[in-house]
Design an enzyme around this catalytic site. Structure first.
Site, PDB file in Angstrom:
ATOM      1  N   HIS A  43       0.819  -1.210   0.000  1.00 45.64           N
ATOM      2  CA  HIS A  43       0.000   0.000   0.000  1.00 45.64           C
ATOM      3  C   HIS A  43       0.857   1.265   0.000  1.00 45.64           C
ATOM      4  O   HIS A  43       1.982   1.244  -0.504  1.00 45.64           O
ATOM      5  CB  HIS A  43      -1.012  -0.054   1.147  1.00 45.64           C
ATOM      6  CG  HIS A  43      -1.767  -1.351   1.163  1.00 45.64           C
ATOM      7  ND1 HIS A  43      -2.740  -1.663   0.238  1.00 45.64           N
ATOM      8  CD2 HIS A  43      -1.638  -2.443   1.969  1.00 45.64           C
ATOM      9  CE1 HIS A  43      -3.199  -2.890   0.471  1.00 45.64           C
ATOM     10  NE2 HIS A  43      -2.544  -3.381   1.515  1.00 45.64           N
ATOM     11  N   GLU A  79      -2.374  -0.013   7.864  1.00 45.32           N
ATOM     12  CA  GLU A  79      -1.518  -1.099   7.390  1.00 45.32           C
ATOM     13  C   GLU A  79      -0.237  -0.570   6.760  1.00 45.32           C
ATOM     14  O   GLU A  79       0.846  -1.131   6.988  1.00 45.32           O
ATOM     15  CB  GLU A  79      -2.276  -1.968   6.394  1.00 45.32           C
ATOM     16  CG  GLU A  79      -1.475  -3.126   5.841  1.00 45.32           C
ATOM     17  CD  GLU A  79      -2.252  -3.957   4.844  1.00 45.32           C
ATOM     18  OE1 GLU A  79      -1.634  -4.845   4.217  1.00 45.32           O
ATOM     19  OE2 GLU A  79      -3.476  -3.730   4.666  1.00 45.32           O
ATOM     20  N   HIS A 134       2.385  -7.540   4.153  1.00 47.36           N
ATOM     21  CA  HIS A 134       1.031  -7.042   4.366  1.00 47.36           C
ATOM     22  C   HIS A 134       0.509  -7.482   5.722  1.00 47.36           C
ATOM     23  O   HIS A 134       1.117  -8.303   6.408  1.00 47.36           O
ATOM     24  CB  HIS A 134       0.094  -7.579   3.277  1.00 47.36           C
ATOM     25  CG  HIS A 134       0.379  -7.052   1.907  1.00 47.36           C
ATOM     26  ND1 HIS A 134      -0.342  -6.033   1.327  1.00 47.36           N
ATOM     27  CD2 HIS A 134       1.330  -7.395   1.001  1.00 47.36           C
ATOM     28  CE1 HIS A 134       0.144  -5.771   0.126  1.00 47.36           C
ATOM     29  NE2 HIS A 134       1.165  -6.592  -0.100  1.00 47.36           N
ATOM     30  N   GLU A 220       1.045 -12.235   4.811  1.00 48.01           N
ATOM     31  CA  GLU A 220      -0.009 -11.587   5.605  1.00 48.01           C
ATOM     32  C   GLU A 220       0.364 -11.851   7.064  1.00 48.01           C
ATOM     33  O   GLU A 220       0.190 -12.952   7.588  1.00 48.01           O
ATOM     34  CB  GLU A 220      -1.380 -12.157   5.279  1.00 48.01           C
ATOM     35  CG  GLU A 220      -1.884 -11.859   3.872  1.00 48.01           C
ATOM     36  CD  GLU A 220      -2.416 -10.433   3.713  1.00 48.01           C
ATOM     37  OE1 GLU A 220      -2.263  -9.620   4.647  1.00 48.01           O
ATOM     38  OE2 GLU A 220      -2.977 -10.124   2.642  1.00 48.01           O
TER      39      GLU A 220
END
Length: 258
Positions: A43, A79, A134, A220
């Site tokens: 991101h 995040e 992430h 993740e």
């Protein structure tokens, strides 16, 4: 063979890097000298002026959104900042061992590029491995024991249309992803109870592994909507724990792969 003692050494080096204190005994011969690692903190800090829904190549003959905003953990930390912090710790650790680290975005303030931009940068880097970092989030409620929680490593559904990408991701990419999963387990993290099996989830809708010509690991780290996971993701100590697991997983793969 990559020994557990070496993993412990890498964790110590990372701890020294975080504290800003030089290690009393240098690591002999910088074992990662000459190794390039690509790190993608997912991101971005800002998407001002960008169209996140602009369609880009998904690597499978279709398209998907250029980028997403990412989740916000229960304590309010976005995040993009969590993964940026973890990435900086991993970067310091790897560089202290002699590696060259290439980042997908230069800071945590501005735009970080579409998923296709990051995949292209990873491929161009010629890295031994690219790691996209992430943290997940779901809306599933439950008791502390039943709520969605845990880490998982996303691997691409095979085959990937590109024969070059398929060869890399079905071979070294899977080896690297498994090494990362094993590192997370060694460091005491719990595999996801909602995504994948034993910490590995296969997906066909994640573009990066279908577009990148170097081995890709897609992490993740945990679920930001779970109180336990969020507390770890948002704390300095927790971010260090994740960075140690990621750094050790990278080192494990690179030294095994030599």
């Amino acid at each position: 063979m990559f020994e557990r003692s070496s993993l412990t050494t890498s964790a110590v080096v990372l701890a020294f890097a975080v504290s800003g204190t030089a290690a009393a005994t240098p690591i002999a011969a910088e074992p990662l000298a000459g190794t390039v690692v690509f790190l993608d903190p997912g991101h971005q800090g800002s998407s001002a002026g960008e169209n996140l829904s602009r369609q880009v190549d998904d690597g499978r003959g279709g398209t998907k959104d250029c980028q997403t905003t990412g989740m916000t953990a229960l304590g309010g930390t976005p995040e993009h900042t969590i993964v940026w912090n973890v990435t900086q710790l991993v970067k310091s650790s790897l560089e202290s061992l002699g590696a060259t680290v290439v980042l997908s975005r230069p800071d945590d303030d501005g735009w970080g590029g579409c998923i296709t931009d990051r995949a292209a940068a990873a491929s161009a880097s010629g890295a031994a491995v690219a790691v996209s970092i992430h943290a997940d989030s779901t809306s599933t409620a439950g008791t502390p024991d039943s709520a969605d929680h845990g880490f998982h490593i996303i691997v691409p559904t095979l085959p990937v249309p590109s024969s070059e990408v398929n060869s890399v991701q079905s071979g070294a990419g899977r080896v690297a992803s498994t090494a990362m999963r094993d590192s997370y387990l060694r460091e005491g993290f719990t595999p996801s109870n909602y995504a994948g099996v034993d910490g590995i989830q296969e997906r066909s809708d994640i573009a990066a592994p279908a577009l990148t010509t170097v081995p890709v690991v897609f992490v993740e780290m945990g679920n930001g909507s779970d109180p336990g996971d969020a507390a770890i993701l948002e704390s300095a100590d927790g971010q260090l724990s994740h960075a140690i697991a990621i750094g050790a997983g990278i080192i494990d793969f690179v030294l095994h792969d030599e």
